[in-house]
Design an enzyme around this catalytic site. Structure first.
Site, PDB file in Angstrom:
ATOM      1  N   SER A 124       0.805  -1.216   0.000  1.00 39.16           N
ATOM      2  CA  SER A 124       0.000   0.000   0.000  1.00 39.16           C
ATOM      3  C   SER A 124       0.839   1.268   0.000  1.00 39.16           C
ATOM      4  O   SER A 124       0.491   2.249  -0.663  1.00 39.16           O
ATOM      5  CB  SER A 124      -0.944   0.004   1.202  1.00 39.16           C
ATOM      6  OG  SER A 124      -1.790  -1.113   1.191  1.00 39.16           O
ATOM      7  N   HIS A 158       1.415   4.457   4.444  1.00 37.70           N
ATOM      8  CA  HIS A 158       0.703   5.142   3.369  1.00 37.70           C
ATOM      9  C   HIS A 158       1.233   6.558   3.180  1.00 37.70           C
ATOM     10  O   HIS A 158       1.497   7.004   2.056  1.00 37.70           O
ATOM     11  CB  HIS A 158      -0.792   5.205   3.684  1.00 37.70           C
ATOM     12  CG  HIS A 158      -1.481   3.883   3.571  1.00 37.70           C
ATOM     13  ND1 HIS A 158      -2.850   3.744   3.691  1.00 37.70           N
ATOM     14  CD2 HIS A 158      -1.004   2.635   3.343  1.00 37.70           C
ATOM     15  CE1 HIS A 158      -3.186   2.475   3.545  1.00 37.70           C
ATOM     16  NE2 HIS A 158      -2.078   1.780   3.338  1.00 37.70           N
TER      17      HIS A 158
END
Length: 255
Positions: A164, A207
């Site tokens: 991610s 992230h």
């Protein structure tokens, strides 16, 4: 997630990095003969890096449990089996630096793998076709290291897995090079991911780190190939150095 290739249509040049294209006369401008039969569109380049990421993640999904090892925290808690490529601060500090990049191939379950690999197939492959596999590979290294560095800075003793952070880095890199319409759609996707990042068990730090490093990569892409080739080397060095510092909190006195 199925539309990024069209978002990239306004990139200057065939690879999106400013290469000049020969101008062709348009109908009615008196600059040439009448147009002939429409030529077939050239085949899109194969996104080899994206396909390799998908293949590696799928293989690790089936092998990880048999190749991992038990994690017992310093407090005596048992974490369960941790995959051989998962990011865990104390193990990286002890010399297992491959985890800084390897974490992108580890996933916490079938659903996690499916969501991330669908993003690699759509977002990653589209970006790779737009800028070329080599540029995309180095960009991916930068954003993966940036995500790992932030994860270690903020969650050193937490096991982190998944692609991610790298994917958010691609998202950050695309912002400066998208069409105006594409940017609006892309921002909606980024807001959705930002909300998901706040859920328990999701690495908001990974992230954020990927996105923070991806954005300057996109700005460099916008400036053209020569600028990008110089800037990406600097960004890669910074991301790697930051990841090493994050892996040794006691040595550098921030934890």
């Amino acid at each position: 997630m199925s539309r990024p290739r069209r978002m990239l249509d306004d990139l200057p040049g065939p690879s999106g990095l400013g290469e000049e294209q020969g101008s062709s006369p348009r109908e009615g401008d008196g600059g040439g003969p009448p147009p002939g039969p429409q030529q077939p569109q050239p085949a899109l380049p194969t996104p080899y890096v994206s396909y390799a990421i998908i293949a590696g993640a799928v293989v690790m999904f089936f092998l990880s449990s048999s190749m991992g090892r038990q994690l017992v925290t310093p407090e005596g808690g048992r974490y369960g089996i941790v995959g051989p490529l998962a990011l865990y601060g104390p193990w990286v500090r002890d010399g297992e630096y491959w985890r800084l990049l390897g974490m992108v191939f580890e996933h916490g379950g079938a659903l996690h793998l499916l969501f991330n690999m669908s993003a690699v197939y759509s977002l990653g492959a589209s970006l790779e076709r737009g800028i070329g596999s080599l540029r995309f590979l180095v960009l991916s290294l930068v954003t993966a290291l940036g995500g790992s560095a932030f994860a270690l800075f903020f969650n050193f003793n937490t096991v982190t897995v998944g692609a991610s952070g790298m994917i958010l880095g691609w998202g950050g890199a695309m912002l400066p090079i998208l069409t105006q319409q594409g940017r609006r759609e892309h921002m909606f996707w980024l807001v959705q991911v930002a909300v998901i990042s706040l859920l328990p068990g999701v690495s908001w730090a990974g992230h954020l780190g990927g996105f923070v490093f991806g954005l300057p990569c996109g700005l460099a892409l916008r400036q053209g190939p020569k600028f990008y080739s110089r800037a990406i080397a600097v960004l890669l060095f910074i991301a790697a150095a930051l990841a090493v510092v994050a892996a040794h909190p006691q040595r550098y006195g921030y934890f």
